[in-house]
Design a protein around this motif. Structure first.
Motif, PDB file in Angstrom:
ATOM      1  N   ASN A 238       0.816  -1.215   0.000  1.00  0.00           N
ATOM      2  CA  ASN A 238       0.000   0.000   0.000  1.00  0.00           C
ATOM      3  C   ASN A 238       0.850   1.267   0.000  1.00  0.00           C
ATOM      4  O   ASN A 238       0.418   2.299  -0.504  1.00  0.00           O
ATOM      5  N   ALA A 239       2.069   1.181   0.547  1.00  0.00           N
ATOM      6  CA  ALA A 239       2.987   2.314   0.446  1.00  0.00           C
ATOM      7  C   ALA A 239       3.336   2.583  -1.015  1.00  0.00           C
ATOM      8  O   ALA A 239       3.444   3.739  -1.444  1.00  0.00           O
ATOM      9  N   ILE A 240       3.498   1.518  -1.791  1.00  0.00           N
ATOM     10  CA  ILE A 240       3.756   1.666  -3.230  1.00  0.00           C
ATOM     11  C   ILE A 240       2.527   2.248  -3.923  1.00  0.00           C
ATOM     12  O   ILE A 240       2.623   3.184  -4.722  1.00  0.00           O
ATOM     13  N   ALA A 241       1.357   1.694  -3.614  1.00  0.00           N
ATOM     14  CA  ALA A 241       0.122   2.153  -4.263  1.00  0.00           C
ATOM     15  C   ALA A 241      -0.203   3.595  -3.925  1.00  0.00           C
ATOM     16  O   ALA A 241      -0.936   4.259  -4.659  1.00  0.00           O
ATOM     17  N   LEU A 242       0.345   4.090  -2.816  1.00  0.00           N
ATOM     18  CA  LEU A 242       0.094   5.463  -2.390  1.00  0.00           C
ATOM     19  C   LEU A 242       0.929   6.467  -3.172  1.00  0.00           C
ATOM     20  O   LEU A 242       0.601   7.648  -3.242  1.00  0.00           O
ATOM     21  N   LEU A 243       2.024   6.010  -3.766  1.00  0.00           N
ATOM     22  CA  LEU A 243       2.922   6.906  -4.489  1.00  0.00           C
ATOM     23  C   LEU A 243       2.244   7.514  -5.712  1.00  0.00           C
ATOM     24  O   LEU A 243       1.409   6.863  -6.357  1.00  0.00           O
ATOM     25  N   PRO A 244       2.595   8.742  -6.072  1.00  0.00           N
ATOM     26  CA  PRO A 244       2.177   9.248  -7.385  1.00  0.00           C
ATOM     27  C   PRO A 244       2.699   8.303  -8.461  1.00  0.00           C
ATOM     28  O   PRO A 244       3.767   7.692  -8.302  1.00  0.00           O
ATOM     29  N   ARG A 245       1.962   8.178  -9.538  1.00  0.00           N
ATOM     30  CA  ARG A 245       2.345   7.219 -10.575  1.00  0.00           C
ATOM     31  C   ARG A 245       3.752   7.479 -11.100  1.00  0.00           C
ATOM     32  O   ARG A 245       4.514   6.541 -11.340  1.00  0.00           O
ATOM     33  N   TRP A 246       4.121   8.751 -11.260  1.00  0.00           N
ATOM     34  CA  TRP A 246       5.456   9.055 -11.787  1.00  0.00           C
ATOM     35  C   TRP A 246       6.556   8.581 -10.841  1.00  0.00           C
ATOM     36  O   TRP A 246       7.632   8.176 -11.280  1.00  0.00           O
ATOM     37  N   ALA A 247       6.292   8.610  -9.528  1.00  0.00           N
ATOM     38  CA  ALA A 247       7.303   8.205  -8.558  1.00  0.00           C
ATOM     39  C   ALA A 247       7.513   6.692  -8.574  1.00  0.00           C
ATOM     40  O   ALA A 247       8.655   6.209  -8.550  1.00  0.00           O
ATOM     41  N   SER A 248       6.421   5.934  -8.629  1.00  0.00           N
ATOM     42  CA  SER A 248       6.570   4.476  -8.667  1.00  0.00           C
ATOM     43  C   SER A 248       7.202   4.031  -9.982  1.00  0.00           C
ATOM     44  O   SER A 248       7.979   3.068 -10.015  1.00  0.00           O
ATOM     45  N   THR A 249       6.901   4.734 -11.078  1.00  0.00           N
ATOM     46  CA  THR A 249       7.526   4.421 -12.364  1.00  0.00           C
ATOM     47  C   THR A 249       9.029   4.670 -12.296  1.00  0.00           C
ATOM     48  O   THR A 249       9.835   3.848 -12.759  1.00  0.00           O
ATOM     49  N   GLU A 250       9.421   5.784 -11.697  1.00  0.00           N
ATOM     50  CA  GLU A 250      10.840   6.120 -11.565  1.00  0.00           C
ATOM     51  C   GLU A 250      11.581   5.068 -10.740  1.00  0.00           C
ATOM     52  O   GLU A 250      12.720   4.691 -11.066  1.00  0.00           O
ATOM     53  N   LEU A 251      10.925   4.547  -9.705  1.00  0.00           N
ATOM     54  CA  LEU A 251      11.543   3.547  -8.832  1.00  0.00           C
ATOM     55  C   LEU A 251      11.393   2.117  -9.381  1.00  0.00           C
ATOM     56  O   LEU A 251      11.807   1.164  -8.729  1.00  0.00           O
ATOM     57  N   ARG A 252      10.760   1.997 -10.569  1.00  0.00           N
ATOM     58  CA  ARG A 252      10.591   0.703 -11.240  1.00  0.00           C
ATOM     59  C   ARG A 252       9.771  -0.269 -10.395  1.00  0.00           C
ATOM     60  O   ARG A 252      10.059  -1.477 -10.332  1.00  0.00           O
ATOM     61  N   LEU A 253       8.740   0.285  -9.755  1.00  0.00           N
ATOM     62  CA  LEU A 253       7.863  -0.535  -8.928  1.00  0.00           C
ATOM     63  C   LEU A 253       6.593  -0.828  -9.719  1.00  0.00           C
ATOM     64  O   LEU A 253       5.886   0.090 -10.132  1.00  0.00           O
ATOM     65  N   PRO A 254       6.281  -2.089  -9.966  1.00  0.00           N
ATOM     66  CA  PRO A 254       5.111  -2.430 -10.793  1.00  0.00           C
ATOM     67  C   PRO A 254       3.812  -2.037 -10.100  1.00  0.00           C
ATOM     68  O   PRO A 254       3.679  -2.118  -8.874  1.00  0.00           O
ATOM     69  N   ARG A 255       2.858  -1.614 -10.900  1.00  0.00           N
ATOM     70  CA  ARG A 255       1.541  -1.211 -10.394  1.00  0.00           C
ATOM     71  C   ARG A 255       0.456  -1.847 -11.251  1.00  0.00           C
ATOM     72  O   ARG A 255       0.612  -2.017 -12.461  1.00  0.00           O
ATOM     73  N   CYS A 256      -0.668  -2.186 -10.630  1.00  0.00           N
ATOM     74  CA  CYS A 256      -1.844  -2.672 -11.347  1.00  0.00           C
ATOM     75  C   CYS A 256      -3.062  -2.040 -10.686  1.00  0.00           C
ATOM     76  O   CYS A 256      -3.384  -2.361  -9.538  1.00  0.00           O
ATOM     77  N   GLN A 257      -3.716  -1.138 -11.395  1.00  0.00           N
ATOM     78  CA  GLN A 257      -4.799  -0.362 -10.810  1.00  0.00           C
ATOM     79  C   GLN A 257      -5.933  -1.243 -10.293  1.00  0.00           C
ATOM     80  O   GLN A 257      -6.450  -1.020  -9.196  1.00  0.00           O
TER      81      GLN A 257
END
Length: 280
Positions: A238-257
């Protein structure tokens, strides 16, 4: 008395000891029981946000956000001791937050002055040859805005009682008092100003090897017992899901809405609810 009360007290005590350290009970008594004026009145937004179990997710998300500033990250990697003494760093941070939020004005001022003294000593050069100083108002502002944005995002998603728009502005304004005392020259005082300052920092932010290593450490190799990993995983996802999309992309953390909406977020609500129950 409920049959679950002993379990609740035991869980709450273990969690409090981990977060606040062995001096936690003594510090808590001093912070809340010492007579004198406070910086913030009872039931103010800053008190409500910083008391809620959503801070567990907000704090993790803030660390990921903060790691994206290469100069700030270099200073943290070289001087903070987050790898060698992660629990000690957490305990010092939680005590600082509690003191400035709930303690007397005198104690809050003294806590800020102690931290300023530490920042003054932290100087160095990044691997790219850029000099840094932890007392630099610009770096301090990035740490501040990334932190309060993350805390507020977490509270609005997982907090027991969401803030109104006016209360969100008041929260940002109240945290600016602490930021100014720590050396930030013009901290934001509203949600719009906070959003604007984060946008202003975007051109300076990027993922460095140190940031990637920090993310791996926080998300994959945290210093906690194996039995606690599933619960920690609920907070970390949930800490990852809380990030702005640009931040998680920069950190190479996968997301699935869809997964975040139907699986990750409900688990986060359950986890923060359990912490809230245990901590009373």
């Amino acid at each position: 008395m409920s049959l679950l009360d002993p379990l609740r007290e035991r869980a709450g005590s273990l969690l409090f000891t981990r977060v606040a350290g062995p001096e936690g009970p003594r510090n808590r008594h001093k912070i809340h029981s010492s007579p004198g004026p406070r910086w913030f009145p009872p039931d103010s937004p800053i008190r409500r946000v910083h008391a809620d179990s959503s801070m567990f997710i907000g704090g993790l998300s803030a660390l990921l956000m903060q790691s994206l500033h290469p100069v700030a990250m270099a200073a943290v990697a070289a001087h903070s001791g987050y790898r060698g003494d992660p629990w000690g760093r957490l305990q010092r941070t939680s005590t600082f937050l509690a003191t400035t939020t709930y303690g007397t004005a005198q104690s809050a001022q003294a806590a800020c002055e102690r931290l300023n003294t530490v920042h003054e000593r932290i100087k160095g050069v990044t691997g790219e040859g850029i000099a840094y100083h932890a007392a630099d108002p610009h770096l301090l502002e990035w740490v501040h805005v990334a932190e309060i944005d993350s805390f507020l995002r977490a509270h609005q998603r997982f907090g027991a009682h969401r803030l109104t728009d006016e209360e969100c502005d008041r929260y940002v304004a109240q945290t600016s008092r602490i930021a100014r005392t720590l050396g930030v020259l013009r901290p934001p005082r509203s949600m719009n100003a906070l959003s604007g300052r984060i946008d202003d920092f975007r051109s300076e932010l990027r993922c460095t090897p140190e940031a990637l290593e920090t993310a791996r450490y926080l998300l994959l190799r945290p210093p906690i017992p194996t039995a606690a990993m599933p619960f920690y995983g609920a907070l970390a996802s949930n800490a990852i899901a809380l990030l702005p999309r640009w931040a998680s992309t920069e950190l190479r953390l996968p997301r699935c809405q869809r997964a975040e909406r139907w699986a990750v977020e409900p688990v986060g609500r359950a986890a923060t609810g359990l912490i809230r129950w245990a901590m009373g």
